[in-house]
Design an enzyme around this catalytic site. Structure first.
Site, PDB file in Angstrom:
ATOM      1  N   GLY A 191       2.715   1.903   5.323  1.00 49.83           N
ATOM      2  CA  GLY A 191       3.851   2.146   4.372  1.00 49.83           C
ATOM      3  C   GLY A 191       3.851   1.391   3.148  1.00 49.83           C
ATOM      4  N   HIS A 192       3.268   0.397   2.965  1.00 50.46           N
ATOM      5  CA  HIS A 192       3.545  -0.739   1.999  1.00 50.46           C
ATOM      6  C   HIS A 192       2.192  -0.696   1.203  1.00 50.46           C
ATOM      7  CE1 HIS A 192       4.671  -4.326  -0.259  1.00 50.46           C
ATOM      8  NE2 HIS A 192       6.038  -3.756  -0.191  1.00 50.46           N
ATOM      9  N   PHE A 193       1.567  -0.069   0.390  1.00 49.27           N
ATOM     10  CA  PHE A 193       1.885   1.244   0.234  1.00 49.27           C
ATOM     11  C   PHE A 193       0.897   2.206   0.426  1.00 49.27           C
ATOM     12  CE2 PHE A 193       4.246  -1.502  -2.802  1.00 49.27           C
ATOM     13  CZ  PHE A 193       5.791  -1.108  -2.425  1.00 49.27           C
TER      14      PHE A 193
END
Lengths: 146, 94
Positions: free
Chosen positions: A30-32
């Site tokens: 999710g990052h990123f």
């Protein structure tokens, strides 16, 4: 986050530690997406851990530092997966029941972040935590570096 | 004491963004000025440096938690300044 302690200088109240960023981690999903980066909060946590180990060693493992505040945190450049980081922390002030440090992280000699950290220092709140920290300081070589 | 009060009031005003005129010797740092224990770490740091002392926050906290002292014993401005004066004298003698 801290893998090993390179140097502990009790006289100068400073520590140099190593941290390797894993190549794969759910964090990077999710990052990123498409541009994996170590989140700034994890870099702060890494500086806090190095500072915490320094404080632990200076108080001879009698009491536990807990992160209380972060000031002047600067994320100066991106940290990608598989990076080797050098984490440096120095005691700025040791008060009664609290301590302040300045810490920074470098990658390939280039500073990637820095911050001023404040810790509350209190008796270990549980025997389990004390045992865990004792094992952890042996695992990262803090006692050997002392 | 008056010099100590002025110095401590200036530190509190600067670190906690409290107008200087709102701080007086009868102010309770916690209850009247709204300073919490985390804010007080910054204040203690500045006081430690300004007076060359180490405010015994750990033992004060223990005494408060054990009910052996009242908040005003340590955090009423005039009492805080009196304790700082005592600590400064002790530091000079040691």
């Amino acid at each position: 986050m801290i893998d090993s302690v390179e140097t502990l200088n009790s006289h100068e109240a400073s520590i140099i530690a190593c941290a390797h960023v894993p190549d794969q981690s759910p964090v990077f999903e999710g990052h990123f997406p498409g541009h994996a980066l170590v989140p700034g909060v994890l870099l702060i946590e890494t500086m806090a851990q190095a500072s915490g180990y320094l404080i632990l060693a200076l108080n001879e493992f009698r009491s536990m530092p807990f992160l209380a505040s972060v000031k002047e945190a600067k994320m100066r450049t991106f940290v990608p997966p598989d990076a080797d980081l050098i984490v440096t922390a120095a005691l700025e002030h040791e008060g009664s029941g609290y301590a302040m440090t300045k810490a920074h992280i470098t990658q390939d000699g280039k500073k990637v972040c820095d911050a001023q950290l404040t810790f509350r220092i209190m008796p270990f709140p549980s025997k389990d935590l004390e045992r865990h920290m004792t094992m952890q300081v042996e695992k990262i070589g803090l006692k050997k570096a002392n | 004491m008056s010099n100590t009060f002025e110095t401590v009031a200036a530190i509190i005003s600067e670190t906690s963004d409290i107008p200087l005129e709102e701080i007086n010797p009868e102010s309770n740092a916690m209850e009247d000025l709204g300073i919490d224990s985390l804010d007080f770490l910054d204040i203690a740091f500045a006081i430690d440096k300004a007076f060359g002392i180490k405010i015994p926050l750990a033992s004060w906290t223990e005494e408060l938690q054990a009910g052996n002292a009242k908040v005003e014993d340590y955090f009423l401005m005039k009492n805080l300044c009196a304790r700082i004066d005592e600590l400064a004298v002790a530091a000079q003698e040691s």
